[in-house]
Design a protein around this motif. Structure first.
Motif, PDB file in Angstrom:
ATOM      1  N   LYS A  70      32.367   6.540 -29.542  1.00 27.54           N
ATOM      2  CA  LYS A  70      31.918   7.932 -29.599  1.00 27.54           C
ATOM      3  C   LYS A  70      32.052   8.622 -28.247  1.00 27.54           C
ATOM      4  CE  LYS A  70      28.718   7.537 -33.496  1.00 27.54           C
ATOM      5  NZ  LYS A  70      29.733   7.042 -34.322  1.00 27.54           N
ATOM      6  N   ALA A  71      31.871   7.897 -27.165  1.00 30.63           N
ATOM      7  CA  ALA A  71      31.980   8.508 -25.839  1.00 30.63           C
ATOM      8  C   ALA A  71      33.430   8.851 -25.495  1.00 30.63           C
ATOM      9  CB  ALA A  71      31.389   7.591 -24.771  1.00 30.63           C
ATOM     10  N   ILE A  72      34.389   8.087 -26.014  1.00 27.76           N
ATOM     11  CA  ILE A  72      35.796   8.348 -25.676  1.00 27.76           C
ATOM     12  C   ILE A  72      36.228   9.709 -26.210  1.00 27.76           C
ATOM     13  CG2 ILE A  72      36.969   7.303 -27.653  1.00 27.76           C
ATOM     14  CD1 ILE A  72      38.026   6.610 -24.118  1.00 27.76           C
ATOM     15  N   VAL A  73      35.574  10.184 -27.253  1.00 23.66           N
ATOM     16  CA  VAL A  73      35.877  11.506 -27.797  1.00 23.66           C
ATOM     17  C   VAL A  73      35.620  12.578 -26.733  1.00 23.66           C
ATOM     18  CG1 VAL A  73      35.245  13.165 -29.609  1.00 23.66           C
ATOM     19  CG2 VAL A  73      35.436  10.741 -30.144  1.00 23.66           C
ATOM     20  N   HIS A  74      34.778  12.259 -25.758  1.00 23.09           N
ATOM     21  CA  HIS A  74      34.489  13.177 -24.646  1.00 23.09           C
ATOM     22  C   HIS A  74      35.772  13.563 -23.898  1.00 23.09           C
ATOM     23  CE1 HIS A  74      31.806  15.091 -21.783  1.00 23.09           C
ATOM     24  NE2 HIS A  74      32.405  14.468 -20.792  1.00 23.09           N
ATOM     25  N   MET A  75      36.793  12.695 -23.921  1.00 26.93           N
ATOM     26  CA  MET A  75      38.071  13.009 -23.265  1.00 26.93           C
ATOM     27  C   MET A  75      38.684  14.292 -23.815  1.00 26.93           C
ATOM     28  SD  MET A  75      40.128   9.424 -22.648  1.00 26.93           S
ATOM     29  CE  MET A  75      41.700  10.233 -22.694  1.00 26.93           C
ATOM     30  N   ASN A  76      38.360  14.642 -25.051  1.00 27.06           N
ATOM     31  CA  ASN A  76      38.923  15.848 -25.654  1.00 27.06           C
ATOM     32  C   ASN A  76      38.438  17.119 -24.968  1.00 27.06           C
ATOM     33  OD1 ASN A  76      40.289  14.263 -27.497  1.00 27.06           O
ATOM     34  ND2 ASN A  76      38.649  14.383 -29.001  1.00 27.06           N
ATOM     35  N   THR A  77      37.384  17.018 -24.154  1.00 27.75           N
ATOM     36  CA  THR A  77      36.900  18.195 -23.427  1.00 27.75           C
ATOM     37  C   THR A  77      37.662  18.394 -22.119  1.00 27.75           C
ATOM     38  OG1 THR A  77      35.164  17.001 -22.213  1.00 27.75           O
ATOM     39  CG2 THR A  77      34.588  17.890 -24.401  1.00 27.75           C
ATOM     40  N   TRP A  78      38.497  17.425 -21.747  1.00 26.16           N
ATOM     41  CA  TRP A  78      39.272  17.528 -20.513  1.00 26.16           C
ATOM     42  C   TRP A  78      40.627  18.155 -20.809  1.00 26.16           C
ATOM     43  CZ3 TRP A  78      38.783  11.656 -19.162  1.00 26.16           C
ATOM     44  CH2 TRP A  78      37.447  11.345 -18.950  1.00 26.16           C
TER      45      TRP A  78
ATOM     46  N   GLU B  93      32.194   9.829 -14.755  1.00 29.08           N
ATOM     47  CA  GLU B  93      32.825   9.007 -13.729  1.00 29.08           C
ATOM     48  C   GLU B  93      33.675   7.959 -14.426  1.00 29.08           C
ATOM     49  OE1 GLU B  93      31.512   7.858  -9.623  1.00 29.08           O
ATOM     50  OE2 GLU B  93      31.025   6.020 -10.727  1.00 29.08           O
ATOM     51  N   ALA B  94      34.973   7.965 -14.129  1.00 32.08           N
ATOM     52  CA  ALA B  94      35.914   7.018 -14.716  1.00 32.08           C
ATOM     53  C   ALA B  94      36.152   5.891 -13.729  1.00 32.08           C
ATOM     54  CB  ALA B  94      37.232   7.709 -15.055  1.00 32.08           C
ATOM     55  N   SER B  95      36.211   4.687 -14.246  1.00 32.38           N
ATOM     56  CA  SER B  95      36.491   3.503 -13.440  1.00 32.38           C
ATOM     57  C   SER B  95      37.809   2.926 -13.930  1.00 32.38           C
ATOM     58  CB  SER B  95      35.358   2.488 -13.608  1.00 32.38           C
ATOM     59  OG  SER B  95      35.633   1.327 -12.869  1.00 32.38           O
ATOM     60  N   LEU B  96      38.764   2.786 -13.003  1.00 29.43           N
ATOM     61  CA  LEU B  96      40.096   2.313 -13.357  1.00 29.43           C
ATOM     62  C   LEU B  96      40.393   1.003 -12.640  1.00 29.43           C
ATOM     63  CD1 LEU B  96      41.089   5.807 -12.579  1.00 29.43           C
ATOM     64  CD2 LEU B  96      41.966   4.899 -14.701  1.00 29.43           C
ATOM     65  N   SER B  97      40.940   0.049 -13.377  1.00 23.57           N
ATOM     66  CA  SER B  97      41.461  -1.175 -12.772  1.00 23.57           C
ATOM     67  C   SER B  97      42.927  -0.908 -12.466  1.00 23.57           C
ATOM     68  CB  SER B  97      41.332  -2.357 -13.726  1.00 23.57           C
ATOM     69  OG  SER B  97      39.972  -2.616 -13.994  1.00 23.57           O
ATOM     70  N   VAL B  98      43.335  -1.248 -11.254  1.00 27.68           N
ATOM     71  CA  VAL B  98      44.654  -0.857 -10.772  1.00 27.68           C
ATOM     72  C   VAL B  98      45.396  -2.075 -10.236  1.00 27.68           C
ATOM     73  CG1 VAL B  98      45.877   0.641  -9.133  1.00 27.68           C
ATOM     74  CG2 VAL B  98      43.731   1.408 -10.155  1.00 27.68           C
ATOM     75  N   ASN B  99      46.701  -2.095 -10.437  1.00 29.15           N
ATOM     76  CA  ASN B  99      47.583  -3.081  -9.831  1.00 29.15           C
ATOM     77  C   ASN B  99      48.725  -2.319  -9.171  1.00 29.15           C
ATOM     78  OD1 ASN B  99      48.705  -5.742  -9.323  1.00 29.15           O
ATOM     79  ND2 ASN B  99      50.275  -5.140 -10.788  1.00 29.15           N
ATOM     80  N   GLY B 100      48.755  -2.323  -7.850  1.00 27.45           N
ATOM     81  CA  GLY B 100      49.760  -1.524  -7.141  1.00 27.45           C
ATOM     82  C   GLY B 100      49.489  -0.057  -7.378  1.00 27.45           C
ATOM     83  N   VAL B 101      50.369   0.605  -8.123  1.00 25.81           N
ATOM     84  CA  VAL B 101      50.158   2.013  -8.481  1.00 25.81           C
ATOM     85  C   VAL B 101      49.897   2.183  -9.973  1.00 25.81           C
ATOM     86  CG1 VAL B 101      51.476   2.946  -6.538  1.00 25.81           C
ATOM     87  CG2 VAL B 101      52.639   2.475  -8.712  1.00 25.81           C
TER      88      VAL B 101
ATOM     89  N   LYS C 209      22.400  15.721 -15.879  1.00 27.36           N
ATOM     90  CA  LYS C 209      22.300  16.573 -14.682  1.00 27.36           C
ATOM     91  C   LYS C 209      21.670  15.856 -13.500  1.00 27.36           C
ATOM     92  CE  LYS C 209      22.283  20.845 -17.271  1.00 27.36           C
ATOM     93  NZ  LYS C 209      21.557  22.011 -17.719  1.00 27.36           N
ATOM     94  N   GLU C 210      20.854  14.830 -13.776  1.00 37.70           N
ATOM     95  CA  GLU C 210      20.224  14.052 -12.705  1.00 37.70           C
ATOM     96  C   GLU C 210      21.124  12.904 -12.249  1.00 37.70           C
ATOM     97  OE1 GLU C 210      18.381  14.784 -15.681  1.00 37.70           O
ATOM     98  OE2 GLU C 210      17.730  16.568 -14.594  1.00 37.70           O
ATOM     99  N   LYS C 211      22.364  12.863 -12.756  1.00 35.60           N
ATOM    100  CA  LYS C 211      23.369  11.844 -12.432  1.00 35.60           C
ATOM    101  C   LYS C 211      22.967  10.455 -12.917  1.00 35.60           C
ATOM    102  CE  LYS C 211      25.814  14.988 -10.587  1.00 35.60           C
ATOM    103  NZ  LYS C 211      26.650  15.700 -11.517  1.00 35.60           N
ATOM    104  N   GLU C 212      22.173  10.416 -13.993  1.00 35.70           N
ATOM    105  CA  GLU C 212      21.817   9.164 -14.643  1.00 35.70           C
ATOM    106  C   GLU C 212      22.786   8.926 -15.793  1.00 35.70           C
ATOM    107  OE1 GLU C 212      17.953  10.430 -15.758  1.00 35.70           O
ATOM    108  OE2 GLU C 212      16.991   9.581 -13.976  1.00 35.70           O
ATOM    109  N   ILE C 213      23.093   7.666 -16.056  1.00 29.68           N
ATOM    110  CA  ILE C 213      24.027   7.330 -17.125  1.00 29.68           C
ATOM    111  C   ILE C 213      23.397   7.628 -18.481  1.00 29.68           C
ATOM    112  CG2 ILE C 213      25.318   5.468 -18.227  1.00 29.68           C
ATOM    113  CD1 ILE C 213      25.406   4.113 -15.443  1.00 29.68           C
ATOM    114  N   VAL C 214      24.098   8.444 -19.275  1.00 33.64           N
ATOM    115  CA  VAL C 214      23.667   8.769 -20.630  1.00 33.64           C
ATOM    116  C   VAL C 214      24.311   7.780 -21.600  1.00 33.64           C
ATOM    117  CG1 VAL C 214      23.717  10.501 -22.458  1.00 33.64           C
ATOM    118  CG2 VAL C 214      23.357  11.199 -20.087  1.00 33.64           C
ATOM    119  N   THR C 215      25.599   7.579 -21.441  1.00 35.68           N
ATOM    120  CA  THR C 215      26.340   6.638 -22.285  1.00 35.68           C
ATOM    121  C   THR C 215      27.621   6.256 -21.552  1.00 35.68           C
ATOM    122  OG1 THR C 215      27.203   6.233 -24.512  1.00 35.68           O
ATOM    123  CG2 THR C 215      27.642   8.402 -23.564  1.00 35.68           C
ATOM    124  N   GLY C 216      28.277   5.261 -22.064  1.00 33.89           N
ATOM    125  CA  GLY C 216      29.537   4.815 -21.484  1.00 33.89           C
ATOM    126  C   GLY C 216      30.499   4.427 -22.583  1.00 33.89           C
ATOM    127  N   THR C 217      31.713   4.153 -22.192  1.00 31.11           N
ATOM    128  CA  THR C 217      32.736   3.766 -23.161  1.00 31.11           C
ATOM    129  C   THR C 217      32.983   2.265 -23.075  1.00 31.11           C
ATOM    130  OG1 THR C 217      34.594   3.993 -21.642  1.00 31.11           O
ATOM    131  CG2 THR C 217      33.936   5.967 -22.855  1.00 31.11           C
TER     132      THR C 217
END
Length: 169
Positions: A29-37, A99-107, A119-127
């Motif tokens: 359900k949280a991934i649907v949030h990407m549609n707002t970007w 806040e997105a967290s990405l695992s990266v290899n090289g580029v 608004k208080e920067k507390e985690i509401v939900t995650g993916t």
């Protein structure tokens, strides 16, 4: 008695069908949030390792957003480039509440998840974690600089998107 058995079988079949359908069509359900970007959504780097990774400290999601939309379940995760360093990470603040967290290899970003904050920067939900194959140099770049091709990665065909500045093959 046979009528009750038939009704029980039908009910079990309906419940089983619903369970199987839900299992295979589940979307976080949280991934649907990407549609707002969008391509022009602002980001800011909040953590990067190694420090010399080729990522502008802030800008627009740009072509990287288009690549992220090609995500797949974690079972599809395959790194397309040789392992360069261990524990390469990139965290970016997207908009005011993510806040997105990405695992990266090289580029190549090969896995991501994100947290939605209040608004208080507390985690509401995650993916959940998702697989991608996106060049981090696509951040703050136009779509014309993105080149995607389908590659066989393991047992599945996945889009792999790389940075190729406009005018280069």
């Amino acid at each position: 008695m046979q009528l009750r058995l038939k009704i029980a079988v039908v009910i079990c079949a309906l419940i089983g069908t619903h369970f199987i359908y839900s299992f295979f069509t589940y979307e976080d359900k949280a991934i649907v949030h990407m549609n707002t970007w969008s391509y022009v959504t602002q980001y800011e780097v909040s953590y990067i390792y190694p420090k010399d990774a080729p990522v502008p400290p802030k800008g627009k999601l740009g072509a990287f957003y288009s690549c992220m939309q090609k995500y797949a379940g974690l079972g599809s995760r395959k790194i397309t480039t040789p392992i360069t360093k261990l524990n390469e990470r990139l965290k970016i603040k997207i908009g005011d509440d993510t806040e997105a967290s990405l695992s990266v290899n090289g580029v190549e970003a090969f896995q991501f998840n994100f947290m939605i904050l209040n608004k208080e920067k507390e985690i509401v939900t995650g993916t959940n974690n998702y697989a991608i194959n996106c060049d981090i140099r696509l951040l703050n770049k136009p779509l014309s600089d993105m080149h995607c091709e389908d590659r066989l990665l393991g047992n599945s065909i996945r889009p792999v998107c790389t940075y190729r500045p406009q005018g280069r093959p």
